[in-house]
Design a protein around this motif. Structure first.
Motif, PDB file in Angstrom:
ATOM      1  N   PHE A 292      66.549  79.258  -6.873  1.00 38.17           N
ATOM      2  CA  PHE A 292      67.428  80.008  -7.785  1.00 38.17           C
ATOM      3  C   PHE A 292      68.865  79.563  -7.541  1.00 38.17           C
ATOM      4  O   PHE A 292      69.646  80.247  -6.863  1.00 38.17           O
ATOM      5  CB  PHE A 292      67.278  81.517  -7.552  1.00 38.17           C
ATOM      6  N   PRO A 293      69.257  78.394  -8.087  1.00 34.07           N
ATOM      7  CA  PRO A 293      70.555  77.789  -7.776  1.00 34.07           C
ATOM      8  C   PRO A 293      71.764  78.512  -8.357  1.00 34.07           C
ATOM      9  O   PRO A 293      72.905  78.075  -8.132  1.00 34.07           O
ATOM     10  CB  PRO A 293      70.420  76.379  -8.362  1.00 34.07           C
ATOM     11  N   GLY A 294      71.557  79.594  -9.061  1.00 37.10           N
ATOM     12  CA  GLY A 294      72.682  80.333  -9.625  1.00 37.10           C
ATOM     13  C   GLY A 294      73.596  80.906  -8.551  1.00 37.10           C
ATOM     14  O   GLY A 294      74.777  81.198  -8.813  1.00 37.10           O
ATOM     15  N   ILE A 295      73.080  81.091  -7.356  1.00 38.36           N
ATOM     16  CA  ILE A 295      73.868  81.593  -6.221  1.00 38.36           C
ATOM     17  C   ILE A 295      73.984  80.459  -5.209  1.00 38.36           C
ATOM     18  O   ILE A 295      73.010  79.767  -4.929  1.00 38.36           O
ATOM     19  CB  ILE A 295      73.188  82.820  -5.571  1.00 38.36           C
ATOM     20  N   SER A 296      75.174  80.275  -4.655  1.00 37.87           N
ATOM     21  CA  SER A 296      75.420  79.167  -3.733  1.00 37.87           C
ATOM     22  C   SER A 296      74.728  79.392  -2.393  1.00 37.87           C
ATOM     23  O   SER A 296      74.366  80.522  -2.040  1.00 37.87           O
ATOM     24  CB  SER A 296      76.925  78.999  -3.499  1.00 37.87           C
ATOM     25  N   TYR A 297      74.575  78.300  -1.639  1.00 42.28           N
ATOM     26  CA  TYR A 297      73.967  78.385  -0.312  1.00 42.28           C
ATOM     27  C   TYR A 297      74.752  79.338   0.577  1.00 42.28           C
ATOM     28  O   TYR A 297      74.164  80.174   1.284  1.00 42.28           O
ATOM     29  CB  TYR A 297      73.917  76.992   0.321  1.00 42.28           C
ATOM     30  N   LYS A 298      76.080  79.231   0.566  1.00 46.48           N
ATOM     31  CA  LYS A 298      76.895  80.080   1.434  1.00 46.48           C
ATOM     32  C   LYS A 298      76.737  81.554   1.093  1.00 46.48           C
ATOM     33  O   LYS A 298      76.735  82.413   1.981  1.00 46.48           O
ATOM     34  CB  LYS A 298      78.360  79.664   1.344  1.00 46.48           C
ATOM     35  N   ASN A 299      76.609  81.863  -0.198  1.00 50.56           N
ATOM     36  CA  ASN A 299      76.416  83.259  -0.583  1.00 50.56           C
ATOM     37  C   ASN A 299      75.048  83.770  -0.148  1.00 50.56           C
ATOM     38  O   ASN A 299      74.895  84.937   0.232  1.00 50.56           O
ATOM     39  CB  ASN A 299      76.586  83.425  -2.095  1.00 50.56           C
ATOM     40  N   TYR A 300      74.035  82.898  -0.205  1.00 46.19           N
ATOM     41  CA  TYR A 300      72.718  83.308   0.301  1.00 46.19           C
ATOM     42  C   TYR A 300      72.774  83.550   1.805  1.00 46.19           C
ATOM     43  O   TYR A 300      72.129  84.477   2.322  1.00 46.19           O
ATOM     44  CB  TYR A 300      71.673  82.235  -0.016  1.00 46.19           C
ATOM     45  N   VAL A 301      73.538  82.723   2.524  1.00 50.48           N
ATOM     46  CA  VAL A 301      73.705  82.944   3.962  1.00 50.48           C
ATOM     47  C   VAL A 301      74.317  84.316   4.200  1.00 50.48           C
ATOM     48  O   VAL A 301      73.885  85.070   5.077  1.00 50.48           O
ATOM     49  CB  VAL A 301      74.589  81.847   4.588  1.00 50.48           C
ATOM     50  N   ARG A 302      75.318  84.662   3.410  1.00 51.45           N
ATOM     51  CA  ARG A 302      75.965  85.972   3.547  1.00 51.45           C
ATOM     52  C   ARG A 302      74.965  87.094   3.244  1.00 51.45           C
ATOM     53  O   ARG A 302      74.914  88.102   3.959  1.00 51.45           O
ATOM     54  CB  ARG A 302      77.168  86.073   2.611  1.00 51.45           C
ATOM     55  N   ILE A 303      74.172  86.907   2.181  1.00 49.50           N
ATOM     56  CA  ILE A 303      73.204  87.933   1.789  1.00 49.50           C
ATOM     57  C   ILE A 303      72.194  88.185   2.900  1.00 49.50           C
ATOM     58  O   ILE A 303      71.954  89.335   3.302  1.00 49.50           O
ATOM     59  CB  ILE A 303      72.468  87.516   0.492  1.00 49.50           C
ATOM     60  N   PHE A 304      71.597  87.111   3.435  1.00 52.15           N
ATOM     61  CA  PHE A 304      70.575  87.273   4.467  1.00 52.15           C
ATOM     62  C   PHE A 304      71.175  87.743   5.791  1.00 52.15           C
ATOM     63  O   PHE A 304      70.508  88.437   6.560  1.00 52.15           O
ATOM     64  CB  PHE A 304      69.802  85.970   4.650  1.00 52.15           C
TER      65      PHE A 304
END
Length: 423
Positions: A292-304
């Motif tokens: 789901f590339p709509g969210i950046s890798y860094k934002n996924y890191v923040r989410i998790f």
């Protein structure tokens, strides 16, 4: 990276392995080390990793299965559990249990996840951080504990408990099965592969070769660690039966090094859990960013990171109570997909082979999950118990093997001696 969860297994051997140490540890190593190794290889053999493995059954199944794997072993289980273990068996051991409180846990988890977040932000450096800095420190502290234990503790005869008397090999094999490492390896495998790609190894043949080499090294290392930890649990003198393997290592550190042993063991736990958390957050973030590339890798890191921070503060007991039934459901399915992926590489595969085998494994896994909630269907239970190893939680093995064989030969073409591609 998996060692954060390994501190629980020494109790399996202290619980009564007795004089069957060697044969039981061999069984344990097969499921705790070999299957995870095969899981990583199966990910390397697939064009799109875990997602592609599941899509051989069906595209929707592949997506759902991958999401469930990453969310269960990662965000909702592995990540918060790593932090909780680091706090309860690391931080508290170094300091004092008298300071243990909700506020202390919150403060520790903020620092722990803050460090994890900073390291995870740069995925190209993760292999360097873990491989060149954290892992050597972890290995050094473990080596100090092991060498001291081998020079102080002595082996004495001990009668095996009932659990190991009838079939010690199978008992060890099943104990290794419940470490859930095959699931973790499916999630972690992409970390190794992406790390190798980031270092310029992109050719499929070279990537597979590098993955196998890394896997063999990790397998040897984990085997040495497992045998050493199991041996400590087997020979260490105790006045009472410990609650788990972590308590065994705490007591071993105290007996061997006194108060400084608490510090040594605390460092081991925190480093092990830190590397586990970094790897899981990286794996989850990269998977969801690619899917789901709509969210950046860094934002996924923040989410998790924030999800892990929140769940970690629920406490280890709650995390285990909620997550274990789900993991029991996933594990047989994961093993089936891993074995079929390896089989396909050498002998060819088929769509029906994956569909039939996975369907049967899923049915049995769901029933075993119900059993973890003490839910049983009497009539069905009496029928299923006739299957080999059903009472040991392995009743799915024979029916799944039969289903896979049927599917394989349905797609088999005698004239051309070829098989329909499984994807």
């Amino acid at each position: 990276m998996f060692w954060c969860r390994k501190f629980n297994f020494s109790a399996l051997f202290r619980d009564g392995i007795g004089n069957y140490f060697i044969i039981a540890i061999i069984g344990f190593i097969l499921t705790a080390v070999l299957i995870p190794f095969l899981s990583v290889i199966s990910v390397a053999l697939s064009e799109n990793g875990l997602l592609a493995i599941g899509q051989r059954v069906h595209p929707i199944f592949g997506l759902i299965f991958a999401i469930v794997i990453y969310m269960s072993i990662g965000a909702f289980y592995g990540i918060p559990r790593a932090a909780s273990v680091a706090y309860e068996l690391g931080f508290i051991q170094i300091f004092s249990s008298s300071i243990e409180s909700r506020l202390t846990l919150l403060a520790f988890s903020i620092i722990f996840f803050g460090l994890t977040y900073v390291i995870s932000l740069n995925p190209k450096k993760i292999i360097d951080y873990v491989g060149q800095i954290l892992t050597p420190i972890l290995l050094l502290t473990l080596a100090i504990l092991f060498i001291r234990a081998f020079t102080v503790f002595s082996y004495t005869d001990m009668p095996p408990a009932a659990h190991y008397q009838s079939n010690p090999f199978l008992a060890g094999f099943l104990d290794g099965y419940f470490t859930l490492d095959a699931i973790a390896a499916l999630a972690f495998g992409i970390v190794i592969i992406n790390g190798l790609k980031d270092k310029g190894i992109t050719d499929k043949r070279n990537l597979l070769r590098a993955t196998v080499i890394a896997g063999v090294i990790a397998t040897i290392g984990l085997t040495v660690v497992y045998i050493s930890l199991a041996w400590i649990g087997r020979v260490m003198p105790l006045s009472k039966t410990p609650k788990n393997g972590a308590e065994i290592l705490v007591l071993a550190s105290q007996q061997l090094f006194g108060f400084s042993g608490n510090i040594l063991f605390g460092i081991i736990v925190i480093l092990a859990c830190l590397t586990t958390c970094i790897g899981l957050i990286n794996a989850c973030a990269r998977f969801f960013n690619e899917t789901f590339p709509g969210i950046s890798y860094k934002n996924y890191v923040r989410i998790f990171t924030f999800i892990g921070l929140g769940f970690a503060n629920l406490g280890l007991a709650i995390i285990l109570k909620v997550a274990v039934p789900l993991l029991m459901f996933i594990y047989p399915i994961a093993i089936v997909l891993v074995v079929l992926s390896i089989f396909q590489h050498f002998f060819g595969g088929s769509h029906k082979m994956y569909v039939y085998a996975t369907t049967v494994a899923t049915i049995f896994a769901f029933y075993d999950m119900l059993g973890s909630f003490q839910i049983k269907i009497p009539v069905l239970h009496h029928i299923l118990r006739l299957l080999p190893m059903f009472e040991n939680g392995l009743g799915w093995v024979l029916p799944t093997l039969i289903a896979a064989t049927i599917g394989y030969f349905i797609d088999y073409k005698p004239r051309g001696k070829s098989l329909k591609k499984a994807g």
